[in-house]
Design a protein around this motif. Structure first.
Motif, PDB file in Angstrom:
ATOM      1  N   THR A  93       0.832  -1.200   0.000  1.00 51.26           N
ATOM      2  CA  THR A  93       0.000   0.000   0.000  1.00 51.26           C
ATOM      3  C   THR A  93       0.868   1.251   0.000  1.00 51.26           C
ATOM      4  OG1 THR A  93      -1.749  -1.184   1.169  1.00 51.26           O
ATOM      5  CG2 THR A  93      -1.840   1.208   1.253  1.00 51.26           C
ATOM      6  N   GLU A  96       2.710   1.737  -3.371  1.00 49.54           N
ATOM      7  CA  GLU A  96       1.827   2.260  -4.410  1.00 49.54           C
ATOM      8  C   GLU A  96       1.338   3.682  -4.108  1.00 49.54           C
ATOM      9  OE1 GLU A  96      -1.262  -0.638  -4.794  1.00 49.54           O
ATOM     10  OE2 GLU A  96       0.092  -2.130  -5.674  1.00 49.54           O
ATOM     11  N   ASN A  98      -0.585   4.720  -1.781  1.00 53.94           N
ATOM     12  CA  ASN A  98      -1.992   4.758  -1.394  1.00 53.94           C
ATOM     13  C   ASN A  98      -2.176   5.153   0.064  1.00 53.94           C
ATOM     14  OD1 ASN A  98      -2.934   4.116  -3.916  1.00 53.94           O
ATOM     15  ND2 ASN A  98      -2.901   1.913  -3.522  1.00 53.94           N
ATOM     16  N   CYS A  99      -1.085   5.460   0.735  1.00 59.80           N
ATOM     17  CA  CYS A  99      -1.153   5.986   2.091  1.00 59.80           C
ATOM     18  C   CYS A  99       0.116   6.787   2.353  1.00 59.80           C
ATOM     19  CB  CYS A  99      -1.319   4.878   3.123  1.00 59.80           C
ATOM     20  SG  CYS A  99       0.129   3.822   3.351  1.00 59.80           S
ATOM     21  N   PHE A 139      -6.937   6.042   2.782  1.00 61.12           N
ATOM     22  CA  PHE A 139      -6.513   5.003   1.857  1.00 61.12           C
ATOM     23  C   PHE A 139      -7.488   4.949   0.700  1.00 61.12           C
ATOM     24  CE2 PHE A 139      -3.529   4.216   4.834  1.00 61.12           C
ATOM     25  CZ  PHE A 139      -3.218   2.923   5.192  1.00 61.12           C
ATOM     26  N   GLU A 140      -6.986   4.630  -0.475  1.00 57.17           N
ATOM     27  CA  GLU A 140      -7.851   4.543  -1.649  1.00 57.17           C
ATOM     28  C   GLU A 140      -8.813   3.369  -1.564  1.00 57.17           C
ATOM     29  OE1 GLU A 140      -5.814   4.621  -5.357  1.00 57.17           O
ATOM     30  OE2 GLU A 140      -4.913   6.569  -4.964  1.00 57.17           O
ATOM     31  N   CYS A 141      -8.507   2.374  -0.774  1.00 62.84           N
ATOM     32  CA  CYS A 141      -9.347   1.185  -0.670  1.00 62.84           C
ATOM     33  C   CYS A 141     -10.606   1.522   0.132  1.00 62.84           C
ATOM     34  CB  CYS A 141      -8.584   0.046  -0.001  1.00 62.84           C
ATOM     35  SG  CYS A 141      -9.566  -1.433   0.156  1.00 62.84           S
TER      36      CYS A 141
END
Length: 184
Positions: A93, A96, A98-99, A139-141
């Motif tokens: 994560t 990438e 994403n955080c 986060f994107e998730c």
């Protein structure tokens, strides 16, 4: 309105396996309906395989033992595997982007706390992360609980492994012997 459509006595075949520790396992098999019941020191289990088109004993003989175990029981929570999965996930994560570095560090510390406390309950993992969702909202998730669920590792207990490798194998050997397949 009658609640029971039919109740009758049916025949089943019974098999017995006793291990070297004198633990008894009883297998009850109704081959016409594809029903297997097991009463044993390793747990009481059952499975219904509606297999009226093929010999149920042949199916049991040919089935992968661990696939059958997954039909009879469920694996248990694996803390070590879960911690490993969570660490790999947070590293990926972060890699990438994403955080943030700070978010990743906080999550990493939470994972270390879970590991140090030796938590052996997957429900605790869900609750712990859910209670701390504010750390990960960026986060994107969007489906973090689904992600955590996916990362929770499972394993078979030593009892389960013993059962499938020895008790189940002995039961299958009895079925093979009955069918004249002892040399396979």
């Amino acid at each position: 309105m009658e609640q029971i459509r039919e109740a009758k006595r049916i025949s089943s075949e019974s098999y017995f396996v006793q291990d070297k520790y004198y633990n008894n396992s009883y297998f009850f098999l109704n081959k016409e309906k594809g029903v297997l019941g097991i009463v044993s020191e390793y747990g009481n289990m059952g499975y219904v395989l509606d297999c009226t088109c093929k010999d149920f004993k042949d199916i049991l003989i040919g089935i992968d033992p661990y696939y059958m175990l997954s039909k009879l029981k469920k694996p248990v929570f694996d803390l070590k595997g879960t911690v490993k999965n969570l660490r790999e996930w947070i590293l990926e994560t972060r890699k990438e982007n994403n955080c943030t570095k700070e978010q990743a560090l906080e999550i990493w510390e939470m994972i270390e706390e879970i590991e140090q406390e030796g938590i052996e309950d997957e429900g605790y993992i869900f609750k712990f992360f859910n209670d701390n969702r504010f750390l990960i909202e960026e986060f994107e998730c969007d489906f973090f609980c689904d992600v955590v669920s996916f990362l929770i590792a499972k394993k078979w207990t030593e009892h389960d492994k013993f059962f499938i490798n020895y008790i189940w194998k002995s039961f299958i050997d009895l079925l093979k012997e009955e069918k004249g397949l002892v040399n396979e």
